[in-house]
Design a protein around this motif. Structure first.
Motif, short mmCIF file in Angstrom:
data_model
loop_
_atom_site.label_atom_id
_atom_site.label_comp_id
_atom_site.label_asym_id
_atom_site.label_seq_id
_atom_site.Cartn_x
_atom_site.Cartn_y
_atom_site.Cartn_z
N LYS A 85 0.74 -1.51 0.07
CA LYS A 85 -0.28 -0.21 0.07
C LYS A 85 1.23 1.42 -0.06
O LYS A 85 0.40 2.16 1.09
CB LYS A 85 -0.87 -0.14 1.17
CG LYS A 85 -1.79 -1.05 1.15
CD LYS A 85 -3.41 -0.27 0.15
CE LYS A 85 -4.42 -1.90 -0.27
NZ LYS A 85 -4.82 -1.68 -1.23
N THR A 86 2.32 1.47 -0.52
CA THR A 86 2.82 2.02 -0.74
C THR A 86 2.66 3.04 -1.31
O THR A 86 2.61 4.53 -0.94
CB THR A 86 4.65 2.09 -1.70
OG1 THR A 86 4.70 1.23 -0.64
CG2 THR A 86 5.12 3.33 -1.68
N ARG A 87 1.83 3.06 -2.44
CA ARG A 87 1.30 4.59 -3.10
C ARG A 87 -0.25 4.99 -2.01
O ARG A 87 0.29 7.12 -1.94
CB ARG A 87 0.30 4.34 -4.66
CG ARG A 87 -0.06 5.38 -4.60
CD ARG A 87 -0.07 5.19 -6.84
NE ARG A 87 0.92 3.58 -7.35
CZ ARG A 87 1.00 3.75 -8.59
NH1 ARG A 87 -0.94 3.71 -9.13
NH2 ARG A 87 2.10 3.08 -9.15
N VAL A 88 -1.15 4.64 -1.63
CA VAL A 88 -1.68 5.17 -0.62
C VAL A 88 -0.91 5.78 0.62
O VAL A 88 -1.76 7.05 0.92
CB VAL A 88 -3.61 3.88 -0.44
CG1 VAL A 88 -2.75 2.81 0.27
CG2 VAL A 88 -4.77 4.46 -0.06
N ALA A 89 -0.03 5.02 1.02
CA ALA A 89 0.47 5.51 2.34
C ALA A 89 1.21 6.60 1.75
O ALA A 89 1.46 7.20 2.81
CB ALA A 89 0.89 4.27 2.84
N ALA A 90 1.32 7.52 0.88
CA ALA A 90 2.11 8.81 0.69
C ALA A 90 1.50 9.25 0.43
O ALA A 90 2.04 10.80 1.07
CB ALA A 90 3.24 7.94 -0.94
N LEU A 113 -0.30 9.82 4.75
CA LEU A 113 0.29 8.86 6.34
C LEU A 113 -0.77 8.30 7.32
O LEU A 113 0.64 7.38 8.36
CB LEU A 113 0.99 10.14 6.88
CG LEU A 113 2.01 11.27 5.95
CD1 LEU A 113 2.89 12.22 6.54
CD2 LEU A 113 3.25 10.04 4.76
N ASP A 114 -1.82 8.31 7.01
CA ASP A 114 -2.26 8.11 8.78
C ASP A 114 -3.14 7.03 8.03
O ASP A 114 -4.10 6.64 8.57
CB ASP A 114 -3.55 9.26 9.22
CG ASP A 114 -2.49 10.15 10.04
OD1 ASP A 114 -1.60 9.39 10.82
OD2 ASP A 114 -2.80 11.22 10.00
N TYR A 115 -2.81 6.45 6.98
CA TYR A 115 -3.18 5.34 6.02
C TYR A 115 -3.34 4.04 6.75
O TYR A 115 -2.69 4.06 7.89
CB TYR A 115 -2.61 4.78 4.86
CG TYR A 115 -3.31 3.95 4.29
CD1 TYR A 115 -4.59 3.20 3.87
CD2 TYR A 115 -2.83 2.65 4.50
CE1 TYR A 115 -4.80 2.43 3.47
CE2 TYR A 115 -3.59 0.81 3.67
CZ TYR A 115 -4.31 1.51 3.42
OH TYR A 115 -4.82 -0.13 2.87
N VAL A 116 -5.33 3.38 7.38
CA VAL A 116 -4.73 1.96 8.03
C VAL A 116 -5.82 1.46 7.48
O VAL A 116 -6.35 1.04 6.39
CB VAL A 116 -5.87 2.50 9.10
CG1 VAL A 116 -5.53 2.53 10.32
CG2 VAL A 116 -6.88 2.94 9.08
N PRO A 168 2.23 10.45 16.50
CA PRO A 168 2.71 10.31 15.41
C PRO A 168 1.78 10.29 14.48
O PRO A 168 0.22 9.85 14.60
CB PRO A 168 3.20 9.09 15.71
CG PRO A 168 2.92 8.83 17.46
CD PRO A 168 1.72 10.04 17.84
N HIS A 169 2.08 10.17 13.21
CA HIS A 169 1.61 9.41 12.80
C HIS A 169 2.09 8.50 11.22
O HIS A 169 2.90 9.30 10.39
CB HIS A 169 1.31 11.06 11.78
CG HIS A 169 0.43 12.39 11.96
ND1 HIS A 169 -1.42 12.08 12.09
CD2 HIS A 169 0.64 13.28 12.69
CE1 HIS A 169 -1.69 13.39 13.24
NE2 HIS A 169 -0.55 13.95 13.83
N THR A 170 1.82 7.42 10.80
CA THR A 170 2.55 6.68 10.63
C THR A 170 0.98 5.88 10.51
O THR A 170 0.28 5.74 10.50
CB THR A 170 3.36 5.79 11.30
OG1 THR A 170 2.72 5.19 13.19
CG2 THR A 170 5.21 7.15 12.05
N PRO A 171 1.51 5.01 9.17
CA PRO A 171 0.27 3.52 8.06
C PRO A 171 0.21 2.67 9.62
O PRO A 171 0.92 2.63 10.46
CB PRO A 171 0.57 3.65 7.41
CG PRO A 171 2.30 3.78 7.11
CD PRO A 171 2.63 5.11 8.43
#
Length: 266
Positions: free
Chosen positions: A113-118, A121-124, A169-172
Motif C-alpha cells: 500500500k505504498t502509493r496510498v500511504a504516501a 500518512l495515517d492510512y490504515v 505520531p502519524h504513521t500507517p
C-alpha cells in the motif's frame, strides 16, 4: 529422526536453487546502532533504552587477542520481534524463548500500500483491502503477512521515521476491525511492518487502543517491525526466516529477518 523422502527432496531442491542462483536471500533487517530510531513513549511509561555498545576489549591490555563489546538495548529496538507476552492481552502466553521454531520459518505474503500511504500518512489497512488482495493472489497463508507502506525509506532519521507532532505520531497501520479479523479469523502466524511498531501512529485513539498489539498478541500471534527491502519480495511465494534471541522471560527481541525468494518472482 529420519526425514521423509518428500521433506528431503524439498530441502534438497531449496539448497540446489540457492547453489545455482535460482533463489536469493533477501535481507529485511535494518542495521542496529545508536542511531536506530526508537519509539518515544508517553511520560507515564518507562522509556525504551536506545541501542548502545560498551567496548570491553580491543586487542589491548583488556584482552590482547580479542575485540568484545557489552550490548545495551531495549527488547523492542530496531528490527524486532514481539512475543505474545509483550501485551497485557497475551500476559499468560509465550515469552520469546518459547516460540516454536516452526513459526519462525514460514511462508510470507506482502500487501503493498505504498502509493496510498504516501498520500495519507495515517492510512490504515482494512478488511476490504485484504479481501481485494486475496481475490487477486489467493488465501492468506499459515505464515506471515507483511505490510509494505514505503516507510522504510524514512528509517535513517528519527524525526522523519516517527513523524510526530503535537497530536502524536502519524504513521500507517491497521484499523481495529481488520486487526481483530487477522487475529481471530485468519491462519497467519504474525504480522510484519516497516514502521517503528505494528500499530498506526494514532492507534492510541482507537478502540481498543493499539489493536494489532491487543488482538494479535492476545491471540498468540506475533509481530515484527522496522523491516526493510519489502519491495524486493513478490506478493506471494517468499519464505520468511525470523531469528530473535531466545531470551527467557523476554517480551521480544531484536531480530535478524531474512527472506528466500525465487529469482524473477515478482
Amino acid at each position: 529422526m529420519s526425514s521423509s523422502p518428500e521433506t528431503t527432496g524439498s530441502v534438497s531442491a531449496l539448497v540446489g536453487a540457492l547453489a545455482r542462483g535460482d533463489a536469493s536471500i533477501i535481507e529485511l533487517t535494518a542495521p542496529l546502532s545508536s542511531d536506530t530510531p526508537v519509539l518515544d513513549l508517553p511520560s507515564d511509561m518507562a522509556p525504551i533504552p536506545r541501542f548502545r555498545l560498551e567496548e570491553l576489549a580491543k586487542y589491548d591490555e583488556r584482552g590482547r587477542t580479542s575485540y568484545q563489546n557489552g550490548i545495551h538495548t531495549g527488547e523492542h529496538v530496531g528490527t524486532h520481534f514481539d512475543a505474545p507476552r509483550h501485551w497485557v492481552t497475551g500476559a499468560d502466553l509465550e515469552d520469546v524463548a518459547s516460540v516454536p521454531p516452526s513459526r519462525l520459518v514460514a511462508p510470507a505474503v506482502v500487501i503493498d500500500k505504498t502509493r496510498v500511504a504516501a498520500a495519507d500518512l495515517d492510512y490504515v489497512l482494512r478488511r476490504d483491502d485484504v479481501g481485494e488482495w486475496q481475490r487477486e493472489h489467493g488465501a492468506l497463508p499459515r505464515g506471515w503477512l507483511l505490510f509494505r507502506t514505503g516507510w522504510a525509506a524514512r528509517s535513517h532519521d528519527q524525526e522523519l521515521f516517527l513523524n510526530a507532532g503535537g497530536d502524536g505520531p502519524h504513521t500507517p497501520g491497521v484499523d481495529p476491525d481488520c486487526a481483530r479479523w487477522l487475529a481471530q479469523e485468519t491462519p497467519i502466524f504474525g504480522f510484519g511492518v516497516e514502521t517503528v511498531g505494528t500499530d498506526a501512529g494514532q492507534a492510541f485513539r482507537f478502540d481498543p487502543e493499539f489493536p494489532v498489539h491487543s488482538y494479535l498478541l492476545g491471540a498468540g500471534k506475533y509481530g515484527i517491525t522496522q523491516l526493510q527491502n519489502l519491495h524486493l519480495l513478490p506478493p506471494t511465494g517468499a519464505l520468511l526466516i525470523v531469528a530473535p534471541q531466545r531470551i527467557v522471560g523476554g517480551s521480544g527481541s531484536p531480530a535478524r529477518v531474512l527472506a528466500l525468494v525465487e529469482n524473477g518472482a515478482k
